[in-house]
Design a protein around this motif. Structure first.
Motif, mmCIF file in Angstrom:
data_model
loop_
_atom_site.group_PDB
_atom_site.id
_atom_site.type_symbol
_atom_site.label_atom_id
_atom_site.label_comp_id
_atom_site.label_asym_id
_atom_site.label_seq_id
_atom_site.Cartn_x
_atom_site.Cartn_y
_atom_site.Cartn_z
ATOM 1 N N GLY A 192 -4.709 7.550 -6.349
ATOM 2 C CA GLY A 192 -4.371 8.084 -7.660
ATOM 3 C C GLY A 192 -3.994 7.066 -8.698
ATOM 4 O O GLY A 192 -3.919 7.392 -9.873
ATOM 5 N N ARG A 221 -3.565 18.513 1.315
ATOM 6 C CA ARG A 221 -3.014 19.456 0.352
ATOM 7 C C ARG A 221 -2.812 20.825 0.975
ATOM 8 O O ARG A 221 -1.795 21.469 0.761
ATOM 9 N N ILE A 253 -4.009 13.788 -3.250
ATOM 10 C CA ILE A 253 -4.107 12.378 -3.631
ATOM 11 C C ILE A 253 -2.689 11.822 -3.624
ATOM 12 O O ILE A 253 -1.853 12.200 -4.433
ATOM 13 N N VAL A 269 -8.117 14.586 1.587
ATOM 14 C CA VAL A 269 -7.284 15.039 0.473
ATOM 15 C C VAL A 269 -7.076 16.556 0.506
ATOM 16 O O VAL A 269 -5.940 17.016 0.440
ATOM 17 N N PRO A 270 -8.134 17.376 0.631
ATOM 18 C CA PRO A 270 -7.879 18.813 0.755
ATOM 19 C C PRO A 270 -7.091 19.150 2.019
ATOM 20 O O PRO A 270 -6.255 20.056 2.009
ATOM 21 N N PHE A 321 -0.827 17.239 -4.134
ATOM 22 C CA PHE A 321 -2.191 17.548 -4.515
ATOM 23 C C PHE A 321 -3.194 16.838 -3.638
ATOM 24 O O PHE A 321 -4.374 16.770 -3.957
ATOM 25 N N PRO A 362 1.345 10.670 -5.877
ATOM 26 C CA PRO A 362 0.373 9.590 -6.020
ATOM 27 C C PRO A 362 1.084 8.273 -6.265
ATOM 28 O O PRO A 362 2.227 8.233 -6.686
ATOM 29 N N LEU A 418 -11.750 11.481 0.075
ATOM 30 C CA LEU A 418 -11.674 12.361 -1.090
ATOM 31 C C LEU A 418 -12.193 13.753 -0.760
ATOM 32 O O LEU A 418 -11.658 14.759 -1.222
#
Lengths: 282, 357, 325
Positions: C256, C150, C174, C146-147, C172, C268, C142
């Motif tokens: 998600g 993205r 997720i 995730v970043p 995004f 997701p 997370l």
């Protein structure tokens, strides 16, 4: 013509070399990143207080996770004592009696168990141990973790024993061993290092599992040695703290994660050391 | 070889240490002389994660006064806690929403429960749009979460925020991926202020969200909001404060836009009507509903959280729990709430409950 | 039997005035093994039956339609498992596809190419990945993965192979991709450690024979190490796949839990394990709980199918592998 083929083979060889080394290097990157992240977030809170104290509410200084560390060790030792021998026996059975009907059913079932989400194992342990006894307990937590450990040990034992050449078994029979003696002395004791890889993998995995413990060992705010009551464990305590809004608890969660990784790592390293030294003896 | 054996032996002894010390009982209880002869009662409870910090504080402070009683509370979730209570694996439960009479009756327990409000909390709407202090009303909020309003500079949002120049950016809705009492409170509010939301998706701990991505837990939503510009989500008040997330000022029934605060929660609770008529033994969800409460300074998404006690056999544990509740609802206990971002109960309500148990 | 067990058995048998013959020892030992094995079978069978019983209300209400239905609405009490089946299969297969080259390459490196002195260190380091608790993977995922997906990975993918239907739509972080990546990191050590054992136990004579025939190092490894171990590698892949199917906590935080079926990996999604973890604790209504248990039962069946397929592949590959020699 021959020169072309040789070049082609040499090129393939170099390409393969680079691919293997590249992939191997990449394998270490996530390990490095995760460890770096965990240790930078968790290092600050690590203190004598953390290892030897029980938790304190938000705003009070000096809380720790000693109850969770001891709880995890207790529950894991209980789980290991039952599941490791059972797993090795099952794996031996599968590799030595591969054609029997019991074997095929067993293989299917162990396969199912290995694919079961850990939360389902937790639910099962909850239904058969917690609900009838009307109490959360360390026993139930150990049952859940045993079910997590069992398929891993069984599968890896079976794979390792399948690789042992049949000549070893024949040598044992020639010496007049009963099959049981062959299993124990030649197969299991003789492949200790290989078997232990699977065993350590299983123990490492189960120490980090949260979901099976949520509804079985439940969790405890206090240090407790009572096996028939709720007991705190590191993964659950980390999970509770990480989901909370308070920054000091979140920091403690990372420190707990760091301590958990260090414990698992030391078990890994110690077992490898002990086994390699005893192998040198042989 | 010899070295290895001795290493192994010392390791085994180290592993046995927990068991040995259990035998000799190094717990602080036995070292404390005052209760050498008193039995320590451990009371287990399970339930919502929302009140976990304040309950931890209360139990720790209470133990300083009542030395023989230990409370162990684990935040496994509102429904989880109630289920454990009904299976009799725990001694009390905590839930963000009241257990309905229908549900109690359907379980055929043979015993009744007491549901006692302990503190106030609120669900706040947080967002990631730097430099803007947003004002939104309930209807527009519902449409955002439904996906009907998809851009920040939509006229409906702009009309509530005249002084702001909102960017032409997509709104990313972040909701809960796991079931939660927080979701139930938030969606109940949306159902009240928007008829369409009431029809679909409705309210509940988990629902079929029309749009957006799901993050696990309040902490998951907080992390995602911090990372993603243009996102909007809902969390408990404490998460917004501790993570410095900007909160939306929501329009209450009186037409004022209120930013969540402890004061606004207290004002919402003070709008509770007819406290003297509340039946402690049989809590009515409508009477205890604080959503969209009247008043100038009330924050519209405020709610109680409840401690659920079984009334079966009048045994030691039940009496201890009742004693604790009286302590927690007294001024002493309620004073500890604000520092942890909860609001205390209205004094009249606390008094009524303390008298009624 | 163990020496101490033997002594115990001898003492017990003295009571019955019997001798611990080889035949008796073998019979007793094997019966002990059967007892252990049968109790495990019974335990797992009980688990299956219990789960089936708990899911009965959902089975009677939805029947087989549950498997194909796409709607998951706890408020309206309409439950369907198809999005979760899809998510589980996609993430598991993708994670295996990603993890296999990494796992096998690292095993080859450690056993064949790399310096012998570093063998234990490198092996232990990879096993250390397996020791990392799954919640840490989730939390790290997370915060970092995730970043990363993205901001870095998505533009990269969209610029290069963005025309594929797998990489459409907004990202995004997720997403199914995040879950697959985390799963692949988690199963690499399983594949790697088992493959290491496999490669180490290949007889040296195979490798010597390949070299004697003039093979380059790559050809030696392909012929003498990989080919005989192929069944073992498939077995390791099966074990890794089983792990990926059942992984809960790490996936839960980055996927998600969106009950929609989408071809794009950047959207997701949800897996059966993730929705169990997300909704089990707060499932109030009985039908909700029963539907979750129904999904767990389906997962059992999916795992069984996957196992049978891998065993079939092993049987099919066995004659082929020896053709390479």
């Amino acid at each position: 013509m021959v020169k072309n083929v040789m070049l082609y083979r040499k090129l393939k060889n170099t390409y393969f070399w680079f691919m293997v080394i590249g992939f191997t290097l990449f394998t270490f990157i996530p390990l490095f990143l995760i460890l770096k992240h965990t240790f930078t977030m968790g290092w600050n809170e690590l203190s004598i207080d953390f290892i030897f104290n029980t938790p304190k509410p938000v705003g009070e200084y000096g809380g720790g996770m000693s109850h969770a560390i001891i709880g995890s060790l207790i529950i894991i030792s209980l789980a290991v004592v039952v599941s490791i021998p059972a797993g090795i026996i099952t794996g031996t059975f599968l590799s030595e009696f591969p054609k029997s009907k019991v074997s095929s059913i067993l293989r299917t079932f162990i396969g199912i168990l290995s694919g079961t989400p850990s939360i389902v194992i937790g639910i099962f342990a909850y239904v058969i141990m917690v609900v009838p006894l009307k109490s959360f307990s360390a026993w139930a937590g150990s049952l859940a973790l045993s079910l997590v450990i069992l398929p891993i040990v069984t599968r890896s034992t079976e794979e390792v024993l399948k690789l042992v050449p049949i000549t070893i078994r024949e040598a044992g029979l020639a010496l007049g061993f009963t099959r049981i003696k062959i299993f124990y002395y030649l197969l299991i004791k003789g492949n200790r290092r290989a078997l232990s890889t699977g065993v350590i993998l299983a123990i490492s995995r189960s120490m980090g599992e949260t979901a099976p413990l949520l509804f079985t060992a439940f969790g405890n705010v206090y240090l407790s040695y009572k096996l028939s009551g709720p007991m705190a464990t590191l993964p659950v305590q980390i999970f509770n703290y990480a989901s909370s809004p308070h920054l000091e608890w979140q920091r403690q969660a990372w420190t707990g994660a760091m301590v958990l990784i260090m414990i698992i790592f030391s078990i890994n390293v110690l077992s490898k050391l002990i086994l390699s030294s005893s192998e040198r003896r042989m | 070889m010899k070295i290895t054996k001795s290493v192994l032996e010392s390791l085994l002894k180290l592993l046995l240490l927990p068991y040995l010390s259990a035998y000799f009982s190094f717990s602080s209880d036995s070292l404390c002389l005052t209760n050498l002869y008193a039995e320590t009662v451990t009371i287990n409870g399970a339930g919502a994660s929302f009140p976990y910090p304040v309950y931890t504080k209360w139990f720790s402070e209470y133990q300083k006064e009542a030395l023989n009683v230990k409370f162990n509370y684990q935040p496994i979730g509102s429904s989880g806690g109630v289920r454990q209570l009904f299976s009799q694996t725990v001694d009390f439960a905590a839930s963000d929403v009241l257990v309905s009479d229908k549900e109690i009756a359907s379980k055929n327990l043979g015993w009744n429960i007491l549901q006692i409000p302990t503190v106030l909390g609120s669900v706040v709407v947080v967002y990631n749009l730097s430099g803007f202090n947003l004002k939104i009303d309930g209807n527009v909020l519902a449409q955002i979460f439904k996906g009907k309003i998809s851009k920040w500079n939509d006229p409906q949002i702009a009309s509530l925020n005249h002084e702001l120049k909102l960017p032409n950016k997509e709104i990313l809705v972040i909701h809960r991926s796991d079931g939660s009492g927080t979701t139930e409170i938030f969606t109940s509010y949306l159902s009240i202020v928007n008829q369409e939301w009431k029809r679909a998706p409705g309210s509940g701990k988990a629902l079929s969200w029309p749009t957006g991505i799901g993050a696990k837990g309040n902490d998951g939503i907080s992390t995602m909001i911090k990372q993603t510009p243009g996102s909007i989500g809902y969390v408990e008040y404490a998460f917004a404060i501790n993570n410095n997330l900007p909160m939306v000022a929501i329009k209450n029934v009186s037409g004022k836009f209120i930013i969540p605060s402890i004061n606004s929660m207290i004002k919402a609770a003070s709008a509770l009507k007819n406290i003297s008529e509340i039946n402690i033994q049989k809590m009515n969800a409508d009477k205890m509903n604080l959503l969209n409460a009247s008043g100038d300074e009330t924050y519209p998404i405020t709610s109680f959280t409840y401690l659920i006690i079984p009334i079966k056999k009048q045994d030691e544990k039940e009496n201890q729990i009742k004693k604790f509740v009286k302590w927690a609802l007294s001024i002493k206990g309620q004073n500890m709430t604000s520092s942890l971002n909860y609001a205390p109960l209205p004094a009249e309500l606390s008094k009524k409950i303390i008298d009624g148990i | 039997m163990l020496l101490c067990q033997q002594n115990l058995a001898k003492k017990l048998l003295m009571v019955f005035k019997m001798k611990l013959t080889a035949k008796l020892e073998e019979r007793l030992g094997i019966s002990l093994m059967y007892i252990v094995v049968l109790s495990i079978i019974i335990l797992i069978f009980v688990m299956f039956i219990l789960l089936f019983k708990m899911s009965w209300p959902a089975i009677t209400k939805f029947g087989f339609h549950f498997i194909t239905s796409k709607e998951w609405n706890p408020v309206k009490e309409q439950f369907g498992a198809w999005p979760f089946l899809y998510g589980t299969i996609i993430t598991s297969i993708l994670s295996l596809m990603i993890a296999l080259p990494f796992g096998v390459s690292s095993a080859i490196f450690i056993t064949e190419i790399g310096p012998k002195k570093l063998r234990i260190f490198l092996g232990t380091s990879i096993d250390l990945i397996a020791s990392i608790p799954s919640i840490i993977f989730g939390m790290w995922g997370l915060f970092y993965l995730v970043p990363f997906i993205r901001e870095t990975l998505t533009p990269l993918l969209k610029n290069s192979i963005g025309f594929l239907p797998f990489f459409q739509g907004p990202s995004f972080g997720i997403s199914l991709l995040a879950a697959s990546l985390i799963l692949s990191i988690m199963i690499i050590p399983i594949i790697s450690s088992l493959c290491r054992e496999l490669f180490l136990s290949v007889p040296v004579t195979y490798k010597e024979a390949a070299l004697a025939l003039g093979a380059t190092p790559f050809e030696k490894i392909k012929l003498a190490v990989l080919a005989p171990s192929i069944t073992g590698i498939v077995g390791a892949a099966g074990l890794a796949l089983a792990r990926a199917l059942g992984e809960t906590m790490a996936v839960v935080m980055v996927i998600g839990n969106s009950p929609h079926v989408s071809l794009s990996l950047l959207s997701p999604g949800a897996t059966m394990a993730s929705i169990l973890a997300n909704e089990y604790a707060e499932a109030g209504a009985d039908l909700h709980l029963a539907s979750l248990c129904y999904m767990a039962t389906l997962l059992f069946i999916v795992t069984m199918l996957v196992n049978s397929i891998s065993r079939f592949i092993i049987k099919y590959f066995k004659p082929k592998a020896f053709r390479g020699l």
